[in-house]
Design an enzyme around this catalytic site. Sequence first.
Site, PDB file in Angstrom:
ATOM      1  N   LYS A  51       0.804  -1.219   0.000  1.00  0.00           N
ATOM      2  CA  LYS A  51       0.000   0.000   0.000  1.00  0.00           C
ATOM      3  C   LYS A  51       0.835   1.266   0.000  1.00  0.00           C
ATOM      4  O   LYS A  51       1.839   1.354   0.693  1.00  0.00           O
ATOM      5  CB  LYS A  51      -0.874   0.020   1.246  1.00  0.00           C
ATOM      6  CG  LYS A  51      -2.158  -0.665   0.987  1.00  0.00           C
ATOM      7  CD  LYS A  51      -2.999  -0.698   2.213  1.00  0.00           C
ATOM      8  CE  LYS A  51      -4.364  -1.154   1.827  1.00  0.00           C
ATOM      9  NZ  LYS A  51      -5.113  -0.171   1.065  1.00  0.00           N
ATOM     10  N   HIS A  98      -5.341 -17.539  -3.600  1.00  0.00           N
ATOM     11  CA  HIS A  98      -4.926 -16.596  -4.641  1.00  0.00           C
ATOM     12  C   HIS A  98      -4.312 -17.308  -5.833  1.00  0.00           C
ATOM     13  O   HIS A  98      -3.935 -16.689  -6.813  1.00  0.00           O
ATOM     14  CB  HIS A  98      -3.950 -15.569  -4.069  1.00  0.00           C
ATOM     15  CG  HIS A  98      -4.555 -14.811  -2.930  1.00  0.00           C
ATOM     16  ND1 HIS A  98      -4.415 -15.222  -1.630  1.00  0.00           N
ATOM     17  CD2 HIS A  98      -5.339 -13.714  -2.904  1.00  0.00           C
ATOM     18  CE1 HIS A  98      -5.085 -14.395  -0.838  1.00  0.00           C
ATOM     19  NE2 HIS A  98      -5.651 -13.473  -1.582  1.00  0.00           N
ATOM     20  N   CYS A 139      -9.123 -17.252   2.336  1.00  0.00           N
ATOM     21  CA  CYS A 139      -9.990 -16.108   2.054  1.00  0.00           C
ATOM     22  C   CYS A 139     -11.181 -16.611   1.234  1.00  0.00           C
ATOM     23  O   CYS A 139     -11.329 -17.813   1.029  1.00  0.00           O
ATOM     24  CB  CYS A 139      -9.183 -15.055   1.285  1.00  0.00           C
ATOM     25  SG  CYS A 139     -10.004 -13.460   1.123  1.00  0.00           S
TER      26      CYS A 139
HETATM   27  N1  GLN Z   1     -16.664 -12.999   2.992  1.00  0.00           N
HETATM   28  C1  GLN Z   1     -15.847 -12.443   1.979  1.00  0.00           C
HETATM   29  C2  GLN Z   1     -15.631 -13.442   0.859  1.00  0.00           C
HETATM   30  O1  GLN Z   1     -15.568 -14.596   1.117  1.00  0.00           O
HETATM   31  C3  GLN Z   1     -14.515 -12.001   2.523  1.00  0.00           C
HETATM   32  C4  GLN Z   1     -13.675 -11.304   1.485  1.00  0.00           C
HETATM   33  C5  GLN Z   1     -12.379 -10.708   2.018  1.00  0.00           C
HETATM   34  O2  GLN Z   1     -11.856 -11.120   2.998  1.00  0.00           O
HETATM   35  N2  GLN Z   1     -11.837  -9.727   1.354  1.00  0.00           N
HETATM   36  O3  GLN Z   1     -15.509 -13.080  -0.287  1.00  0.00           O
HETATM   37 ZN    ZN Z   2      -9.970 -12.406   3.050  1.00  0.00          ZN
END
Ligand code: GLN
Ligand code: ZN
Length: 775
Positions: A118, A708, A740
Amino acid sequence: MQTHILGYPRIGSKRELKKACEQYWSGKISGTALEEAGKQIRFQNWKTQQEQGIDLIPVNDFSFYDQVLDMSLTVGAIPERYAALVKNKEISPLDLYFAMARGYQKEGLDITAMEMTKWFDTNYHYLVPEFTVDQSFSNHSSKVVEEFKEAKELGIKAKPVLIGPVTYLWLGKEKTNGFEKIDLIHKLLPVYLEILKELVENGVDWVQFDEPILGLDLNSKEKEAFLMVYKTIRETFPKLKTLLATYFEGLNDNTALALSLPVCALHLDLVRNSEQLDEVLGQIPDNLSISLGLVDGRNIWKNDFEKSLKIIKKASHTLGREKIMIAPSCSLLHVPYDLELESQEDTLLPEIKRWMAFAKQKLKEVTLLQKLSLPNPEKNQLLEYEANKAAIADRKNSGLIHNKAVKQRVEAIAPSDDKRKSEYASRSILQKNFLQLPLLPTTTIGSFPQTGEVRKWRSQYKKGVIDKHTYQNLLIEATESLIRKQEKIGLDVLVHGEYERNDMVEYFGEQLAGFTFSQYGWVQSYGSRCVKPPIIFGDISRPEPITVSWSTYAQSLTKRRVKGMLTGPVTILQWSFVRNDQDRATTCKQIALAIREEVKDLENAGINIIQIDEPAIREGLPLRKSAWENYLNWATQAFRLSSSGVSDATQIHTHMCYSEFNDIMPSIAAMDADVITIECSRSQMELLDVFADFKYPNEIGPGVYDIHSPRVPSQKEMVQLIKKAQDVIPTAKLWVNPDCGLKTRKWEETEKALILMVEAARELREIARVSSDLT
Ligand code: GLN
Ligand code: ZN
C-alpha cells in the site's frame, strides 16, 4: 501566486489505459498501440489542466503501471532475477517493465513479479523497490526527460515530478542482510543528479520532489540524508527551482528539518493537517515559498472557498503573494476523473452531485481560489464564489444528510453496548454445547466461485435485460445448489455463497441509507485495477434487513449450520469515500449500529453463527504511531458494537486477510470475536506464532490453502499445516478453512481443494481421538 497540482489520474476518464494495457497483455494490440494510448492520455490530461488554467503542469506523473516502478527503472534498480530479460535484445523495455510488475512466464522462464504494498494510507498499491548489499544504481531510463520534452514541444509549462530520493529508499525493501537501505543514498544521489542535469539542459524551470515521509516518524539517519540530498542538489544546480512536496500528514516534529532544507518551495497538505501552517509560517526562512495544499486530493467533496480564502489571506499576509502557490493537498490520483460524466440521476442524486468535485472540477477550484484571492475578482468569478457558498451551506443544512434518530442512537450508546454478556471462556462453553460441532470444524470464508454465468445475470439485471424476479430466482437456484455441494463435500459450517453480492462493501452500501454511488468514479488501485468506492454522504441507517432472507433461505435447506455473512463497519468505512463534515469515528459508529441491527435480526431468524468481515482494519492505521491508539480504540469499539448485541450462545466470527498482526495483537484480541479466520498458508503458519506468543484467548481458523492461486494443495500438505498450527494453538481452539473467499476461483479446483481439506481435518480428528483414548 502560481497554481499547480502534484499529479493527475492517468487511467483515462473512461479507463482507456486499463483497457489498452489489458489488450496489450493478452496480445490483442501492439506495444506501439499501447504507447500511443498512453500518449493520448498524457495529452488529454495536460490539455485539461491547461484549459482549467493551471500554471505549472506535472509531467512524469503518468505511468503505465506504477510511478514507483517507473522510478526503479529510472535509477536502474532492477532486481537480479530480471537480468536475463535485460540482456535479451528481443525483449522491449515495455516488456521488461511489465515483467517486473506482473511476473514473466514464457520461454521456459518463471520469474516472479515484484512485491506490491500500500502507498501510505491510501488504497493505491505500489511495487516495492528491492535493494541488496551490493546495490548499484544507474541512469537507466529517460522517461522523465522524455515526458518533459514531449510536454515542452506542445507548449506546456511542465514541472517534472520525481519521487524524492529519501522517500524512494524508504519505500524499498532490503533483500539481503548486512546493510541499511538509507545508506544507499550516497550511491543513489549521483543518479538523481544526472537526471536533473538532463532536465536542466532541456530547460526545466521547476522540479517537484515528492517526500511524503516527512510526515512520518524519521530516524536520525533519514534526517541526515534529507539535509545531505537537498544541500547537494542546491549546490549542484543553484538556479533550479525545487519544490519539496509533503502530503498525507502534517510535518509535526519534522517542521524544523523541512524548513532547514535549501529548497525553493515547500508543499503542505493542509487538508490532513491545517494546524501546521501557523507553525510553518512562524519559523519560515527568507526565500522559501509555500505551496498551500487546500483542495482535498483524497476525497470527492467541493472545497469550502470561504475557508480556503482565509488561509490564503493569512499566508499572503506573512509571506506576500509571490511566495505562495495554490494546489490540491496531494496528487489527484486518488480521486475519480470527472464529475460531468455522471449523468444517471437515479444513482447519484443531483442534490448530492452539487456538493461534489472530481479531479477536473478540483483543477478549477484551484484556479478559482487563486483568482478570488486577488484584490478585485471578476464578476463571473464572484458568481462562482456565491455558488460555492450556496452549495456548502446547502450541504450543511440538508435534510438528506441529517437524521435525528441516527444521531440520537449514537448519543445513546451505553458502555455495555460494546460488550458481550459474558467473557469468552463462558460463552465458549455455551457455544460448544449449543452448536455441537466436531473438533477442528471445517468452514469457508463466505464467497464461492462467481462464475461468468453469475456475473452475466447481474449485468443483465442491471441493464434491464432480465427482471428482478428472474434475477432473484437464478440466485436462489445457485444458492440451493451450493448448499448441496457443501453438504456433499462434507463441510461442517456452511455459507450461502454471496452470489447476490458484486462487492462486499458496495452491496451493503447499496442497502444502507446515507450512501450514494457514481457511475464512472473509478480510482486506480494497482496496475490496471480500479475500484469505484461508494460515497458516504449522510447519517447511516438500515431501512430494512439486508442479508436475512438469503441466510435463512440457505439455512432452511439444510440441517447443518449456515453462517451469516456481513461486512464490518471499519471495512465499509475504509473502502468508501467518507463525509468530511463528521469525524471517521462517528461515521463508523453509525455503520456499526446498522450492522448491529442486522446481526440481531439474523440471530432472531435462527442464524447462530455470524461472520463479520474486517479485512481493512489494519490498513486504517494512521501513518504516525502516536495516533494509533486512538484509531484502534474506536475501530475495535465499532466492531464490538456491531457484534455484541447477541446472546452468549451465538458465535461471532471475523475474517481478516493480508494482515500483519505483530504490532496490533492486543487490538485484535480486543475485538473479542469468538472465532477469527486469517490468511496463513503463504507464510506457512508463521503468522500464528504471534497469536501463540500473545496467548490469544479465542478460537482461530488459520487458512490452510492459498486461494490466490489455482493450485490445489495435497491433503498431506494441509495436514502438515494444521499440525504446525496444533504445535502452537490448542486443537480445541482451531478451525480448518481456506485463506480467504473463493469468489475468484474456478469450481473445478475449489471442489477438489475443499474435499481434501475436509479429509485433512478428519485425519487429524482421528489422531486426536486415538491419542485421547490412550491418555
Ligand atoms: N466474505 C468475503 C468473501 O468470502 C470475505 C472477502 C475478504 O476477505 N476480502 O468473499
Ligand atoms: Zn480475506
